[in-house]
Design a protein around this motif. Structure first.
Motif, PDB file in Angstrom:
ATOM      1  N   HIS A  77     -21.259  15.512   1.975  1.00 30.55           N
ATOM      2  CA  HIS A  77     -22.470  15.851   0.904  1.00 30.55           C
ATOM      3  C   HIS A  77     -22.898  14.562   0.336  1.00 30.55           C
ATOM      4  O   HIS A  77     -22.016  13.777   0.132  1.00 30.55           O
ATOM      5  N   LYS A  78     -23.989  14.317   0.343  1.00 32.35           N
ATOM      6  CA  LYS A  78     -24.582  12.973  -0.255  1.00 32.35           C
ATOM      7  C   LYS A  78     -24.314  12.571  -1.499  1.00 32.35           C
ATOM      8  O   LYS A  78     -24.426  11.167  -1.585  1.00 32.35           O
ATOM      9  N   THR A  79     -23.929  13.459  -2.426  1.00 31.48           N
ATOM     10  CA  THR A  79     -23.592  12.849  -3.763  1.00 31.48           C
ATOM     11  C   THR A  79     -22.173  13.102  -3.995  1.00 31.48           C
ATOM     12  O   THR A  79     -21.646  12.515  -4.913  1.00 31.48           O
ATOM     13  N   ARG A  80     -21.272  14.109  -3.514  1.00 37.64           N
ATOM     14  CA  ARG A  80     -19.912  14.629  -3.720  1.00 37.64           C
ATOM     15  C   ARG A  80     -19.040  13.952  -2.665  1.00 37.64           C
ATOM     16  O   ARG A  80     -17.800  14.031  -2.912  1.00 37.64           O
ATOM     17  N   GLY A  81     -19.580  13.385  -1.528  1.00 36.65           N
ATOM     18  CA  GLY A  81     -18.644  13.066  -0.395  1.00 36.65           C
ATOM     19  C   GLY A  81     -18.539  14.047   0.584  1.00 36.65           C
ATOM     20  O   GLY A  81     -18.741  14.095   1.728  1.00 36.65           O
TER      21      GLY A  81
ATOM     22  N   LEU B  27       0.692  -1.175  -0.060  1.00 37.06           N
ATOM     23  CA  LEU B  27      -0.067   0.071  -0.212  1.00 37.06           C
ATOM     24  C   LEU B  27       0.875   1.316  -0.018  1.00 37.06           C
ATOM     25  O   LEU B  27       0.482   2.378  -0.427  1.00 37.06           O
ATOM     26  N   GLY B  28       2.184   1.261   0.543  1.00 39.58           N
ATOM     27  CA  GLY B  28       3.064   2.422   0.433  1.00 39.58           C
ATOM     28  C   GLY B  28       3.282   2.706  -1.009  1.00 39.58           C
ATOM     29  O   GLY B  28       3.706   3.870  -1.195  1.00 39.58           O
ATOM     30  N   ARG B  29       3.276   1.501  -1.873  1.00 41.35           N
ATOM     31  CA  ARG B  29       3.478   2.001  -3.425  1.00 41.35           C
ATOM     32  C   ARG B  29       2.274   1.965  -4.127  1.00 41.35           C
ATOM     33  O   ARG B  29       2.370   2.822  -5.206  1.00 41.35           O
ATOM     34  N   TYR B  30       1.202   1.615  -3.891  1.00 43.19           N
ATOM     35  CA  TYR B  30       0.046   1.621  -4.429  1.00 43.19           C
ATOM     36  C   TYR B  30      -1.215   2.350  -3.460  1.00 43.19           C
ATOM     37  O   TYR B  30      -1.736   1.378  -2.702  1.00 43.19           O
ATOM     38  N   CYS B  31      -1.323   3.595  -3.657  1.00 44.63           N
ATOM     39  CA  CYS B  31      -2.305   4.298  -2.643  1.00 44.63           C
ATOM     40  C   CYS B  31      -3.628   3.781  -3.344  1.00 44.63           C
ATOM     41  O   CYS B  31      -4.064   3.355  -4.362  1.00 44.63           O
ATOM     42  N   HIS B  32      -4.436   3.672  -2.217  1.00 48.27           N
ATOM     43  CA  HIS B  32      -5.811   2.753  -2.335  1.00 48.27           C
ATOM     44  C   HIS B  32      -6.676   3.287  -1.194  1.00 48.27           C
ATOM     45  O   HIS B  32      -6.269   3.778  -0.295  1.00 48.27           O
ATOM     46  N   SER B  33      -7.984   3.107  -1.805  1.00 42.92           N
ATOM     47  CA  SER B  33      -9.007   3.590  -0.785  1.00 42.92           C
ATOM     48  C   SER B  33      -8.724   2.864   0.669  1.00 42.92           C
ATOM     49  O   SER B  33      -9.163   3.596   1.753  1.00 42.92           O
ATOM     50  N   TYR B  34      -8.196   1.534   0.783  1.00 35.99           N
ATOM     51  CA  TYR B  34      -7.874   0.940   2.146  1.00 35.99           C
ATOM     52  C   TYR B  34      -7.292   1.930   2.946  1.00 35.99           C
ATOM     53  O   TYR B  34      -7.454   1.934   4.332  1.00 35.99           O
ATOM     54  N   ILE B  35      -6.306   2.620   2.504  1.00 32.62           N
ATOM     55  CA  ILE B  35      -5.383   3.375   3.267  1.00 32.62           C
ATOM     56  C   ILE B  35      -6.213   4.603   4.158  1.00 32.62           C
ATOM     57  O   ILE B  35      -6.451   4.980   5.161  1.00 32.62           O
ATOM     58  N   TRP B  36      -7.008   5.116   3.011  1.00 38.74           N
ATOM     59  CA  TRP B  36      -7.825   6.432   3.550  1.00 38.74           C
ATOM     60  C   TRP B  36      -9.054   5.964   4.621  1.00 38.74           C
ATOM     61  O   TRP B  36      -9.329   6.779   5.709  1.00 38.74           O
ATOM     62  N   LYS B  37      -9.638   4.603   4.273  1.00 42.58           N
ATOM     63  CA  LYS B  37     -10.559   4.254   5.191  1.00 42.58           C
ATOM     64  C   LYS B  37      -9.986   3.734   6.851  1.00 42.58           C
ATOM     65  O   LYS B  37     -10.503   4.078   7.658  1.00 42.58           O
TER      66      LYS B  37
ATOM     67  N   ASP C 240     -10.206  11.357   1.336  1.00 43.84           N
ATOM     68  CA  ASP C 240     -10.629  11.837   2.754  1.00 43.84           C
ATOM     69  C   ASP C 240     -11.721  11.446   3.244  1.00 43.84           C
ATOM     70  O   ASP C 240     -11.993  11.540   4.727  1.00 43.84           O
ATOM     71  N   TYR C 241     -12.764  10.955   2.676  1.00 39.52           N
ATOM     72  CA  TYR C 241     -14.078  10.667   3.065  1.00 39.52           C
ATOM     73  C   TYR C 241     -14.722   9.848   2.120  1.00 39.52           C
ATOM     74  O   TYR C 241     -14.018   9.645   1.069  1.00 39.52           O
ATOM     75  N   LYS C 242     -15.887   9.114   2.172  1.00 38.36           N
ATOM     76  CA  LYS C 242     -16.647   8.456   1.504  1.00 38.36           C
ATOM     77  C   LYS C 242     -16.780   9.062   0.029  1.00 38.36           C
ATOM     78  O   LYS C 242     -17.181  10.302   0.270  1.00 38.36           O
ATOM     79  N   LYS C 243     -16.603   8.752  -1.014  1.00 43.66           N
ATOM     80  CA  LYS C 243     -16.926   9.539  -2.187  1.00 43.66           C
ATOM     81  C   LYS C 243     -17.683   8.603  -3.261  1.00 43.66           C
ATOM     82  O   LYS C 243     -17.591   7.473  -3.368  1.00 43.66           O
ATOM     83  N   PRO C 244     -18.163   9.558  -4.282  1.00 47.12           N
ATOM     84  CA  PRO C 244     -18.898   8.796  -5.530  1.00 47.12           C
ATOM     85  C   PRO C 244     -17.872   7.931  -6.445  1.00 47.12           C
ATOM     86  O   PRO C 244     -16.569   8.467  -6.404  1.00 47.12           O
ATOM     87  N   THR C 245     -18.302   7.053  -6.941  1.00 50.23           N
ATOM     88  CA  THR C 245     -17.637   6.377  -7.955  1.00 50.23           C
ATOM     89  C   THR C 245     -18.361   6.520  -9.356  1.00 50.23           C
ATOM     90  O   THR C 245     -19.680   6.525  -9.223  1.00 50.23           O
ATOM     91  N   LEU C 246     -17.548   6.356 -10.500  1.00 55.86           N
ATOM     92  CA  LEU C 246     -18.497   6.437 -11.619  1.00 55.86           C
ATOM     93  C   LEU C 246     -18.276   5.050 -12.593  1.00 55.86           C
ATOM     94  O   LEU C 246     -17.154   4.485 -12.441  1.00 55.86           O
ATOM     95  N   GLN C 247     -19.245   4.710 -13.513  1.00 58.61           N
ATOM     96  CA  GLN C 247     -19.044   3.450 -13.969  1.00 58.61           C
ATOM     97  C   GLN C 247     -19.884   3.802 -15.519  1.00 58.61           C
ATOM     98  O   GLN C 247     -20.861   4.516 -15.174  1.00 58.61           O
ATOM     99  N   VAL C 248     -19.247   3.219 -16.547  1.00 53.75           N
ATOM    100  CA  VAL C 248     -19.765   3.155 -17.842  1.00 53.75           C
ATOM    101  C   VAL C 248     -20.796   2.056 -18.198  1.00 53.75           C
ATOM    102  O   VAL C 248     -20.322   1.091 -17.917  1.00 53.75           O
ATOM    103  N   LYS C 249     -22.129   2.334 -18.040  1.00 58.50           N
ATOM    104  CA  LYS C 249     -22.887   1.096 -18.284  1.00 58.50           C
ATOM    105  C   LYS C 249     -24.080   1.517 -19.451  1.00 58.50           C
ATOM    106  O   LYS C 249     -24.560   2.605 -19.414  1.00 58.50           O
ATOM    107  N   GLY C 250     -23.892   0.746 -20.469  1.00 59.03           N
ATOM    108  CA  GLY C 250     -24.700   0.884 -21.665  1.00 59.03           C
ATOM    109  C   GLY C 250     -24.417   2.135 -22.396  1.00 59.03           C
ATOM    110  O   GLY C 250     -25.239   2.565 -23.022  1.00 59.03           O
ATOM    111  N   GLY C 251     -23.125   2.548 -22.391  1.00 58.11           N
ATOM    112  CA  GLY C 251     -22.533   3.677 -22.773  1.00 58.11           C
ATOM    113  C   GLY C 251     -22.909   4.991 -22.277  1.00 58.11           C
ATOM    114  O   GLY C 251     -22.635   6.180 -22.538  1.00 58.11           O
ATOM    115  N   ASN C 252     -23.665   4.858 -20.885  1.00 57.12           N
ATOM    116  CA  ASN C 252     -24.103   6.010 -20.163  1.00 57.12           C
ATOM    117  C   ASN C 252     -23.022   6.120 -18.816  1.00 57.12           C
ATOM    118  O   ASN C 252     -22.705   5.065 -18.366  1.00 57.12           O
ATOM    119  N   LEU C 253     -22.970   7.300 -18.587  1.00 57.64           N
ATOM    120  CA  LEU C 253     -22.093   7.432 -17.116  1.00 57.64           C
ATOM    121  C   LEU C 253     -22.927   7.599 -16.111  1.00 57.64           C
ATOM    122  O   LEU C 253     -23.834   8.352 -15.932  1.00 57.64           O
TER     123      LEU C 253
END
Length: 373
Positions: free
Chosen positions: A88-92, A54-64, A209-222
């Motif tokens: 913030h409920k949608t931006r974190g 984790l020292g070389r690959y920063c990851h959500s686990y560290i922040w959590k 720094d806190y829980k945050k939204p994630t984005l996925q492409v599904k059916g061509g939509n974000l």
């Protein structure tokens, strides 16, 4: 026939368990300091030690983990340390409106809309409106109000109205969510996305720094996922339960699989391209021009030979799309003395100057000047 099949399955199962046991034994053995003097043992240790990896690959686990530790020890976390942020409920998280705080000798001021600005926002059709989304470099972390580069930009020309929606810690995904939710509240002539290399990697995090939204492409939509986001107590309980469930502390094989999963979570160019394209579309739908600004940081500003993933994807996206872009790195390389970290007066001046010069060349600016003669 059935007995033979069952017998073969049993044999393979036994062999598999013995193999896993041997692998686990080896991985446990290489955790010993005395064994790690052997080259192959050292490499196996790096692959199977969660903290080392984790020292070389920063990851959500560290922040959590940091968030849970701070909460349990009643230490200040990101949201409470400066008094500038709220969940913030949608931006974190986002900045509070109407706040003035002092950290050391530096003052941070937000206006009635929560922008980093010393003036309240009021729509003015006589001005050229520049709506900016970004992270801490654009918000102006570690810089006094006087030296946030967006405030310097505002001071350069009274015909400008600079709207700074940047928030510290944001990734490209949170910039998109912010723009999607806020652009209708303004009437921008120009939409600007300003980001550093690390903001591309933040696309793979579901917690920083806190829980945050994630984005996925599904059916061509974000699509926006990992929301809604709750308050601090609710988030603490959620993340604590998640870490307890996925962390098998005694098994190094579990750590090995965890580390391999991290290394595979490289933010794909296709997702970055989709997010940038959607922000460009949001601007066009509001009849605004779109400008992508790459903010040089760290080694980029002093080492000409340095290569970063963030600049690489920026350049590729710029080449593949007919869009206005600005890479600030060449302007930094002309100077000297920048020691890294967030921009101070000299660096903020470079950025505000180069951005202003770029704006002066945009078609939307020329149209504005012509209309307002």
């Amino acid at each position: 026939m059935r007995k033979r099949i069952l017998g073969a399955l049993f044999s393979y199962s036994v062999i598999g368990l013995i193999t896993l046991g041997l692998i686990e034994g080896i991985l446990q053995l290489v955790q010993l300091q005395s064994i790690r003097s052997i080259e192959i043992a050292r490499k196996l240790y790096q692959l199977s030690s969660r903290e080392e990896y984790l020292g070389r690959y920063c990851h959500s686990y560290i922040w959590k983990s940091n968030f849970i530790q701070a909460y349990g020890q009643h230490r200040e976390d990101f949201l409470s340390s400066s008094g500038l942020h709220v969940p913030h409920k949608t931006r974190g998280w986002t900045t509070k409106p109407n706040v003035t705080v002092e950290v050391g000798e530096k003052q941070y001021t937000t206006n009635n809309r929560g922008h980093r600005s010393q003036k309240d926002y009021q729509e003015d059709e006589r001005k050229y409106s520049v709506l900016i989304v970004g992270d801490s470099y654009t918000f102006g972390s570690d810089a006094d109000d006087s030296y946030a580069w967006t405030n310097l930009l505002q001071q350069k020309d009274e015909r400008l109205q600079v709207i700074n929606l940047a928030v510290g810690g944001y990734g490209i995904d949170q910039m998109y969510v912010t723009l999607k939710e806020e652009i209708d509240s303004y009437n921008p002539d120009l939409v600007m996305v300003a980001y550093i290399s690390d903001d591309v990697f933040r696309l793979k995090y579901d917690f920083r720094d806190y829980k945050k939204p994630t984005l996925q492409v599904k059916g061509g939509n974000l699509e926006i996922e990992n929301t809604p986001i709750g308050g601090i107590e609710e988030t603490h309980q959620e993340i604590k339960a998640e870490l307890q469930k996925e962390d098998i502390a005694i098994l190094k094989l579990d750590d090995l699989l965890f580390n391999l999963k991290i290394s595979c979570r490289y933010p794909p160019y296709s997702l970055f391209s989709k997010v940038m394209g959607q922000m460009q579309l949001l601007a066009w739908e509001e009849s605004a021009q779109f400008l992508a600004v790459y903010l040089a940081s760290g080694a980029e500003v002093e080492e000409k030979s340095h290569e970063s993933r963030g600049e690489e994807v920026f350049q590729r996206w710029a080449e593949e799309n007919e869009i206005e872009t600005l890479n600030t790195r060449p302007y930094f390389l002309q100077g000297s003395g920048y020691q890294g970290g967030h921009y101070q007066q000299a660096e903020a001046t470079i950025v505000s100057d180069t951005v202003y010069d770029k704006i002066m060349d945009l078609e939307s600016w020329k149209k504005f000047v012509e209309t307002n003669r």
